[in-house]
Design a protein around this motif. Structure first.
Motif, short mmCIF file in Angstrom:
data_model
loop_
_atom_site.label_atom_id
_atom_site.label_comp_id
_atom_site.label_asym_id
_atom_site.label_seq_id
_atom_site.Cartn_x
_atom_site.Cartn_y
_atom_site.Cartn_z
N ALA A 1 0.71 -0.90 0.15
CA ALA A 1 -0.30 -0.50 -0.25
C ALA A 1 0.49 1.64 -0.21
O ALA A 1 1.15 2.42 -0.58
N MET A 2 1.74 1.62 0.90
CA MET A 2 2.79 2.29 0.86
C MET A 2 3.63 2.63 -0.23
O MET A 2 3.52 3.65 -0.91
N LEU A 3 3.67 1.83 -0.55
CA LEU A 3 4.59 2.29 -2.27
C LEU A 3 3.39 1.31 -4.09
O LEU A 3 3.78 3.20 -4.77
N ASP A 4 2.39 1.71 -3.60
CA ASP A 4 1.54 1.79 -4.46
C ASP A 4 1.05 3.52 -4.21
O ASP A 4 0.76 4.19 -5.14
N ALA A 5 0.90 4.14 -2.80
CA ALA A 5 0.34 5.39 -2.86
C ALA A 5 2.78 6.07 -3.05
O ALA A 5 1.44 7.44 -3.18
N ILE A 6 3.11 6.06 -3.07
CA ILE A 6 4.69 6.67 -3.38
C ILE A 6 4.48 6.84 -5.29
O ILE A 6 4.29 7.67 -5.49
N HIS A 7 4.27 5.75 -5.57
CA HIS A 7 3.97 5.78 -7.22
C HIS A 7 2.77 6.05 -7.32
O HIS A 7 3.11 7.72 -7.98
N ALA A 8 1.43 6.10 -7.10
CA ALA A 8 0.88 7.06 -7.07
C ALA A 8 0.42 8.98 -7.07
O ALA A 8 0.71 9.32 -8.00
N ARG A 9 1.30 9.56 -6.19
CA ARG A 9 1.65 10.11 -5.83
C ARG A 9 2.46 11.08 -6.89
O ARG A 9 2.62 12.25 -7.50
N ALA A 10 4.04 10.04 -7.20
CA ALA A 10 5.35 10.55 -8.06
C ALA A 10 4.37 10.09 -9.88
O ALA A 10 4.19 11.51 -9.83
N HIS A 11 3.08 10.13 -9.77
CA HIS A 11 2.82 9.84 -10.99
C HIS A 11 1.62 11.00 -11.51
O HIS A 11 1.55 11.95 -12.36
N ALA A 12 0.99 11.24 -9.62
CA ALA A 12 0.16 12.35 -10.18
C ALA A 12 1.23 13.99 -9.94
O ALA A 12 0.49 14.48 -10.76
N ASP A 13 1.85 13.86 -9.54
CA ASP A 13 2.86 15.11 -9.45
C ASP A 13 3.85 15.66 -11.31
O ASP A 13 3.59 16.01 -11.19
N GLN A 14 3.73 13.92 -11.34
CA GLN A 14 4.11 14.71 -13.51
C GLN A 14 3.50 14.67 -13.96
O GLN A 14 3.51 15.59 -14.63
N LEU A 15 2.45 14.34 -13.86
CA LEU A 15 0.95 14.85 -14.58
C LEU A 15 1.21 16.24 -14.63
O LEU A 15 0.69 16.94 -15.40
N ALA A 16 0.48 16.28 -13.24
CA ALA A 16 0.20 18.13 -12.78
C ALA A 16 1.81 18.79 -13.24
O ALA A 16 1.59 19.74 -13.98
N LYS A 17 3.23 18.87 -13.32
CA LYS A 17 3.95 19.43 -13.83
C LYS A 17 3.95 19.15 -15.25
O LYS A 17 3.87 21.16 -16.13
N THR A 18 3.06 18.22 -15.96
CA THR A 18 3.39 18.14 -17.77
C THR A 18 2.33 19.13 -17.86
O THR A 18 2.21 20.19 -18.77
N ALA A 19 1.20 18.99 -17.05
CA ALA A 19 0.03 19.98 -17.68
C ALA A 19 0.35 21.83 -17.60
O ALA A 19 -0.53 22.10 -17.87
N ASN A 20 1.24 21.80 -16.35
CA ASN A 20 1.72 23.29 -16.05
C ASN A 20 2.86 23.34 -17.18
O ASN A 20 2.98 25.15 -17.26
N ASN A 21 3.60 22.82 -17.95
CA ASN A 21 4.14 23.04 -18.77
C ASN A 21 3.95 22.92 -19.82
O ASN A 21 4.55 23.12 -21.23
N SER A 22 2.27 22.61 -20.27
CA SER A 22 2.32 23.19 -21.91
C SER A 22 1.28 24.13 -21.80
O SER A 22 0.84 24.73 -21.32
#
Length: 148
Positions: free
Chosen positions: A127-148
């Motif tokens: 669960a913790m690894l999944d949460a870390i992955h989900a947060r990293a994925h969300a952060d990456q998507l937010a970063k990509t959206a901000n750079n667009s």
């Protein structure tokens, strides 16, 4: 504090609780019946307090996963209350064969509790690894959206 840091803090706390439990079990193995019963009563009181806290979490939990975990803790506390009742029952029995059977059951219950704890640790890790992955994925998507 990040969620990751909270995971580490909680894992450290869990590790300390395991060390404390190990120490209590080792000490209990060398104690008299009266001392062991006092130790059991203290452990039961601690478990009852934890169960009450879990019941409060169940009633207050907004998150379904938290509610499920709190319910598991409350159910486990009820099981431990049954274990204590079995301990009281054993003290009233005198037949050596029955006592040996009870000891086998108690050891099996302890082994089952350890199996559950092992599963819980593995499940928490996933669960913790999944949460870390989900947060990293969300952060990456937010970063990509901000750079667009």
């Amino acid at each position: 504090m990040t969620q990751h840091t909270d995971f580490y803090t909680r894992l450290d706390g869990l590790q300390q609780r395991v060390a404390t439990a190990r120490s209590a079990v080792q000490a209990g193995a060398a104690e008299s019946d009266a001392q062991l019963r006092q130790r059991i009563d203290r452990a039961q009181a601690d478990l009852d307090q934890s169960a009450e806290h879990a019941r409060q979490q169940v009633s207050q939990a907004a998150d379904n996963a938290q509610a499920k975990w709190a319910q598991v803790k409350a159910d486990t506390a009820a099981k431990m209350s049954d274990v204590k009742a079995n301990i009281d029952k054993r003290t009233r029995q005198v037949d050596a064969n029955v006592a040996a059977d009870d000891a086998d059951w108690a050891e099996a219950d302890a082994a089952e509790a350890l199996d559950f704890a092992d599963w819980a640790v593995e499940n928490a890790q996933l669960a913790m690894l999944d949460a870390i992955h989900a947060r990293a994925h969300a952060d990456q998507l937010a970063k990509t959206a901000n750079n667009s």
